[in-house]
Scaffold this motif. Sequence first.
Motif, PDB file in Angstrom:
ATOM      1  N   GLN A  69     -57.140  23.132 -50.957  1.00  0.00           N
ATOM      2  CA  GLN A  69     -56.056  24.196 -50.661  1.00  0.00           C
ATOM      3  C   GLN A  69     -56.808  25.444 -50.315  1.00  0.00           C
ATOM      4  O   GLN A  69     -57.765  25.907 -50.869  1.00  0.00           O
ATOM      5  N   CYS A  71     -55.342  29.210 -50.797  1.00  0.00           N
ATOM      6  CA  CYS A  71     -54.388  30.011 -51.450  1.00  0.00           C
ATOM      7  C   CYS A  71     -54.456  31.349 -51.461  1.00  0.00           C
ATOM      8  O   CYS A  71     -55.665  31.703 -51.087  1.00  0.00           O
ATOM      9  N   ASP A  78     -49.389  31.797 -57.275  1.00  0.00           N
ATOM     10  CA  ASP A  78     -50.308  31.309 -55.863  1.00  0.00           C
ATOM     11  C   ASP A  78     -49.409  30.681 -54.829  1.00  0.00           C
ATOM     12  O   ASP A  78     -48.461  29.908 -55.103  1.00  0.00           O
ATOM     13  N   VAL A  80     -49.763  28.396 -51.499  1.00  0.00           N
ATOM     14  CA  VAL A  80     -50.642  27.712 -50.615  1.00  0.00           C
ATOM     15  C   VAL A  80     -50.125  27.592 -49.159  1.00  0.00           C
ATOM     16  O   VAL A  80     -48.893  27.421 -48.913  1.00  0.00           O
TER      17      VAL A  80
END
Length: 305
Positions: A69, A71, A78, A80
Motif C-alpha cells: 500500500q 499511504c 492513515d 491509502v
Amino acid sequence: TETDKKMVFVKVIKNKAYFSRFQTKYRRRREGKTDFRARRRMVTQDKNKYNSPKYRFVVRITNKDVTTQVCYSKVEGDYVIASAYAHELPAYGAKVGLTNYAGCYATGLLCARRLLKSHKLADKYEGAKEVNGEYYEPEPIDGPRPFRAVLDLGLARASTGAGIFGAMKGAVDGGVNIPHSDKRFPGYNKAKGELNSEVHRKRIMGVHVAEYQSLLIKENQAGYDKLFARYKAAGIKPDGIEGMWKKVHAAIRANPDRKPTGKKTPAKHRVRLGQKKRTTVDRLHIKRQKKEAIQRRLAAAANEE
C-alpha cells in the motif's frame, strides 16, 4: 527477636506514587502491532513543507498473501491512495508462488504501476522494463519529479534476501522512487561489498524455485509431489516458471487496473435488525400513555370500592 534481625528491608516499588504517575501505552503498542518509534520518524514532516503529505510504501507479508500500500498519515489516521495484493496476481497469469520472492516483486510492481497511472505519471516514469537484478533508481525528467515514498517494514526483520525487499524492488522497477541500497537484496556479498545481480535476477524470476523442483524430480519424486502439488495441478513445469513471471510482468505493465472479482452485487440492502431508535418525542408520548393507563386503572379500582 532473632527473626526480625534476619529480615531484609524490601522497598515497595509499585506504591501509590508509582500508580499515580503510570502512563498507559498506546493501544497498538499494547497489542504489539506498531513500532511507534519507527513510525514517528516515517510520518513526521518538516515544518517548512507545511501540509505536504509524506508517503510510505507499506509492505506486509502473511502466510497466504502479500499486501502493498502507498499511504500518508493525518491526525485521524492513515489514508491509502494505492494498493495491490498477491491474491490479485492470478488475474495476470500467476497461478502459484504468490508469496515467494517472485510473487512479492510482482505485487510491488503492480502497486507501483497502479499508483503512477492514477497520478498520470505512468508514461513519464516507466521504470526498469528489463529485469536484470541490478540497482535502479528513477531519474527525474523535465517536468514532474518521480513519486517518492519511504519503505515501511512494520515489525518485520530487515534480513538480507527477505521478500519485503522483493516488493520494494518491484515498486522501484515500476517507477516509484524509494530511497534504498542494494545491501539487502539476495546475492549481496558483504565481504566483497557488491551485489551479484544474476543471483538477484533469478530470485525475481523464480529460477531458484525451478532449480529446486528439478533437483527434487531427480532425487525425490515423492517430495516433489508433496511440496509442489499446486504447481503440478496447474500444469506448470520447472522450465516454464520464468516464462510465467515474464508474462505476468508484461500483463501488469499493459493494464494495472484492478480486475472485477465477478461477485454479484446484493439485490437490496440488508434489513436492519431490531427496532428503530426512538426519538425524544416518541419516548415522551409512550411515557404519557403509560401514565394515563395507570391513572385509568386506579380510577376504575376506586369506583369499584
